[in-house]
Design an enzyme around this catalytic site. Sequence first.
Site, PDB file in Angstrom:
ATOM      1  N   GLU A  71       0.688  -1.123  -0.019  1.00  0.00           N
ATOM      2  CA  GLU A  71       0.080  -0.014  -0.088  1.00  0.00           C
ATOM      3  C   GLU A  71       0.950   1.330  -0.011  1.00  0.00           C
ATOM      4  OE1 GLU A  71      -3.643   2.008   2.518  1.00  0.00           O
ATOM      5  OE2 GLU A  71      -2.157   0.813   3.609  1.00  0.00           O
ATOM      6  N   ASP A  89      -0.825  -5.230   3.118  1.00  0.00           N
ATOM      7  CA  ASP A  89      -1.494  -3.775   3.901  1.00  0.00           C
ATOM      8  C   ASP A  89      -0.739  -3.820   5.189  1.00  0.00           C
ATOM      9  OD1 ASP A  89      -2.613  -1.511   4.723  1.00  0.00           O
ATOM     10  OD2 ASP A  89      -4.455  -2.119   4.092  1.00  0.00           O
ATOM     11  N   ILE A  91      -0.860  -1.680   7.824  1.00  0.00           N
ATOM     12  CA  ILE A  91      -1.891  -1.625   8.733  1.00  0.00           C
ATOM     13  C   ILE A  91      -3.377  -1.433   8.058  1.00  0.00           C
ATOM     14  CG2 ILE A  91      -2.919  -0.206  10.590  1.00  0.00           C
ATOM     15  CD1 ILE A  91      -0.036   0.668  11.224  1.00  0.00           C
ATOM     16  N   ASP A  92      -4.437  -2.347   8.145  1.00  0.00           N
ATOM     17  CA  ASP A  92      -5.531  -2.362   7.416  1.00  0.00           C
ATOM     18  C   ASP A  92      -6.318  -1.910   8.555  1.00  0.00           C
ATOM     19  OD1 ASP A  92      -7.608  -2.572   5.368  1.00  0.00           O
ATOM     20  OD2 ASP A  92      -8.303  -4.295   6.422  1.00  0.00           O
ATOM     21  N   THR A  94      -6.724   1.734   9.529  1.00  0.00           N
ATOM     22  CA  THR A  94      -5.900   2.862  10.120  1.00  0.00           C
ATOM     23  C   THR A  94      -6.694   3.758  10.999  1.00  0.00           C
ATOM     24  OG1 THR A  94      -6.262   4.064   8.014  1.00  0.00           O
ATOM     25  CG2 THR A  94      -3.908   2.789   8.152  1.00  0.00           C
ATOM     26  N   ASP A 231      -5.874  -4.723   0.309  1.00  0.00           N
ATOM     27  CA  ASP A 231      -6.848  -4.969   1.390  1.00  0.00           C
ATOM     28  C   ASP A 231      -7.474  -6.371   1.395  1.00  0.00           C
ATOM     29  OD1 ASP A 231      -6.930  -2.280   2.377  1.00  0.00           O
ATOM     30  OD2 ASP A 231      -7.811  -1.783   0.410  1.00  0.00           O
TER      31      ASP A 231
END
Length: 290
Positions: A71, A89, A91-92, A94, A231
């Site tokens: 990402e 990703d 940190i999915d 955020t 994601d």
Amino acid sequence: MAAPNLEEIHDFLVSLAFQAGDIITNSLPGIGGTGSKKNSADLVTEYDRAVENMISTSLKDKYPDYAFHGEETYDPAHPLTDVPTFIVDPIDGTINFVHGFPYSCVSLGFAVGRVPTVGVVYNPSTKNLYSAIRGKGAFLNRETRLPLQTDRVEPLSGLTNALIGIEWGSDRSGQNWETKVRTFEKLGQSKENGGAMVRAMRSTGSAALNLCAVAEGTLDLYWEGGCWEWDVCAGWVILAEAGGIMVDGSPGGWETRLDGRKYLAVRGAPAGQKEMVEEFWSYIQGKLDY
């Protein structure tokens, strides 16, 4: 190029997920801490970059022949291809992370020929680890097979009995926004007024964890437009290995692309998946154009 060792890749991704979780839950030098004047957006960007840098460096060192698609380093000039690719990703969820809402995760996927093949999703707040290898099943914390309660998984019996995951997204204007809002309205509306009258809808803020919830059977469906391959890649493998299906978020697309940006996930069930998809599609109000 030799065929990927999927078991080895899975185990390495699990180890990276735990390392990433440590970064997320412990303040790094120069990131956060008391007295920091950084705003929350700057702070989460630093965490995102720190996690992705650790993951990408580790993967490139161990698997130099495979591509990396993350990402934070995404370049539209280099779209997803058929070569074996790590899709990440850092940190999915955020916004959840910024607010301290315990529904964010590290999402680590591996695709071959653009087919999601290995998936690891780790929520460091709850310590829940979801993982799967294509053809090998899906698991919670490497021991509990998904879906949960496999001895009494119920058939799908229509939207009026369904708990559905939805997301508002960050784009709050234009055609896609109108399609989402009007569809949400139609899904919730009473049957007498032409709606589906779904049992309930949930917006929890993480595509990867929503897919894992469908995989474990705690959500019946999840509909999303606007998210990206990082994601959904890891969660897609977990969903599929738990007996769930992923189709296009727009009506008619029984086959959907990893980078298609419109998705409808349905949990595993002994009956009713096709009917549930068709019923949901019938209530979509407009077109998702991504």
